[in-house]
Design a protein around this motif. Structure first.
Motif, mmCIF file in Angstrom:
data_model
loop_
_atom_site.group_PDB
_atom_site.id
_atom_site.type_symbol
_atom_site.label_atom_id
_atom_site.label_comp_id
_atom_site.label_asym_id
_atom_site.label_seq_id
_atom_site.Cartn_x
_atom_site.Cartn_y
_atom_site.Cartn_z
ATOM 1 N N PRO A 289 8.972 -17.209 8.150
ATOM 2 C CA PRO A 289 7.798 -16.519 7.615
ATOM 3 C C PRO A 289 6.530 -17.342 7.778
ATOM 4 O O PRO A 289 6.571 -18.579 7.754
ATOM 5 N N THR B 64 2.963 -2.189 6.387
ATOM 6 C CA THR B 64 4.368 -2.564 6.342
ATOM 7 C C THR B 64 4.766 -3.226 7.655
ATOM 8 O O THR B 64 4.271 -2.838 8.724
ATOM 9 N N THR C 297 9.273 -7.391 7.013
ATOM 10 C CA THR C 297 9.574 -8.000 5.716
ATOM 11 C C THR C 297 8.540 -7.694 4.638
ATOM 12 O O THR C 297 8.867 -7.725 3.454
ATOM 13 N N LYS C 298 7.304 -7.401 5.027
ATOM 14 C CA LYS C 298 6.209 -7.300 4.056
ATOM 15 C C LYS C 298 5.775 -5.864 3.812
ATOM 16 O O LYS C 298 5.802 -5.032 4.713
ATOM 17 N N TYR D 129 2.073 -6.472 -3.422
ATOM 18 C CA TYR D 129 2.525 -7.167 -2.217
ATOM 19 C C TYR D 129 3.975 -7.568 -2.423
ATOM 20 O O TYR D 129 4.340 -8.108 -3.474
ATOM 21 N N GLU D 130 4.825 -7.278 -1.422
ATOM 22 C CA GLU D 130 6.224 -7.676 -1.480
ATOM 23 C C GLU D 130 6.627 -8.266 -0.146
ATOM 24 O O GLU D 130 6.284 -7.738 0.907
ATOM 25 N N ASP D 131 7.370 -9.380 -0.202
ATOM 26 C CA ASP D 131 7.914 -10.015 0.992
ATOM 27 C C ASP D 131 9.227 -10.667 0.593
ATOM 28 O O ASP D 131 9.243 -11.775 0.068
#
Length: 402
Positions: free
Chosen positions: A100, A201, A204-205, A217-219
């Motif tokens: 990442p 999107t 992963t994010k 925010y999501e990862d």
């Protein structure tokens, strides 16, 4: 670092070359007529968190009680939609898929071969007027007639009202002419709704910007929530931060002082079709995002960043890259001289780390301080933490001819 290596630093630093962040990898898609976009409506709502472990910790690259803002939306460099130099960037991205914070993208150079930093990178903020606002705050208005063309596998449909489609066989762009639009390739989708909100999107994010100062925010196991009123949450496998927006926060259950969170900037409009003029890439830029390698205000590579440098070293070695330039960049906080020194030290640290791993590529280290931003450090006179985060980076430029 050995004494001889430290002595070589001065010879490696060339401060005049403008290395930049071209933010694109060219991937799969096909042209289609404009259709309505779907808008996410699940706004963040404050929720109670599980009881965290005791003890004060920090997010890598940030001070106590601080954590990254909801990222700005970054479209690829829409002038770099020619596939002539994209294979290398795609190959590097595939090699870095599990690492990442490192992105490979085609680079945009001027007539003299120098990389143009940030030019054409669509950082989406603005006044909704139908203009394209660039990373330096300048505004360009575009317009051309309607018509269709297919040249060398690139198909452009321009409907004359600001709307149209683009496909080069690997990238699909839909522009609806009202400030909204879609961008899709094999790894990412960007949706801009024209009212300040939008979605992003990739593999992963997920980023959601609700256009009212709030966002998500999501990862993987990392989650950031900004509620738009100064409060928000940060959760990862290592640390939990709850910022209450009143000058206090809890870090893994321990009370600390912390500034309220800034609101999430509203998104601007989708760049008009007139910007889609394909250019040939001059090489590939590898970008280490803020916080991947260094702690807050430091230039020593963290021990846990070894995996990242191992992967990059493997790419440079396996692809037999003969020559590359490493550049360090900062945001605008602090003096020019301090930022220049910090950026030089960080660039040199990356060069040293790669050489320690047996990389035989001829590497030069350069520091540009705050002089090569790819995003606005301020918007309308207000601090822009998400933009400053993009500006804090280290880049490796690999020429296409080598």
């Amino acid at each position: 670092m050995t004494t001889s290596r430290a002595a070589d630093r001065a010879g490696r630093r060339h401060r005049g070359l403008a290395l930049g962040l071209a933010a694109s990898v060219l991937l799969t898609g096909c042209a289609a007529a404009p259709v309505a976009v779907s808008k996410e409506t699940s706004k963040p709502v404050p929720t109670a968190s599980a009881e965290p472990a005791a003890g004060v910790a920090t997010v890598p690259g940030y001070d106590v009680g601080q954590f990254p803002p909801i990222p700005m939306f970054v479209l690829p460099d829409l002038s770099l939609l020619d596939s002539s130099a994209s294979a290398f960037a795609i190959k590097v991205n595939e090699a870095l898929t599990d690492i990442p914070g490192v992105i490979a993208s085609p680079a945009h150079c001027d007539a003299g071969g120098s990389v143009i930093s940030g030019n054409g990178t669509a950082l989406l903020y603005g006044d909704g007027s139908g203009s394209f606002t660039g990373p330096d705050g300048t505004v360009q208005n575009f317009g051309d007639g309607s018509g269709n063309s297919t040249i060398n596998g690139v198909t452009i449909q321009n409907f004359g009202d600001g709307s149209g489609n683009y496909s080069n066989g690997t990238v699909t762009i839909q522009n609806f002419g009202d400030g909204s639009g879609n961008y899709t390739d094999a790894t990412k989708t960007v949706q801009i709704f024209g009212d300040g909100s939008g979605n992003y999107t990739d593999a992963t994010k997920t980023i959601q910007n609700f256009g009212d100062g709030s966002g998500n925010y999501e990862d993987g196991d990392l989650t950031i929530q900004n509620f738009g009123d100064g409060s928000g949450n940060y959760r990862s496998a290592e640390i939990t931060i709850e910022n209450y927006g009143d000058g206090t926060a809890k870090v893994n259950g321990e009370q600390v002082e912390a500034e309220p969170l800034p609101v999430v900037p509203t998104l601007g409009v989708f760049p008009p079709l007139g910007t889609l003029a394909p250019l040939e890439s001059c090489g590939t830029t590898l970008t280490f995002e803020d916080g991947v390698l260094f702690d807050f205000d430091k230039s020593d590579i963290r021990a846990d960043a070894g995996k990242t440098l191992d992967a990059v070293a493997e790419v440079l070695t396996s692809l037999e890259v003969a020559q590359a330039s490493v550049s360090g960049h900062t945001d605008s906080v602090g003096s020019d001289s301090y930022n220049l020194s910090l950026s030089e030290d960080r660039a040199d640290a990356v060069v040293d780390g790669l050489e320690d791993r047996g990389v035989r590529t001829s590497l030069t280290g350069e520091g540009f301080g705050e002089s090569r931003p790819v995003a606005a450090n301020e918007i309308d006179g207000e601090d822009n933490p998400a933009g400053r985060q993009l500006n804090r980076r280290v880049e490796i430029f690999i020429p296409a001819t080598l």
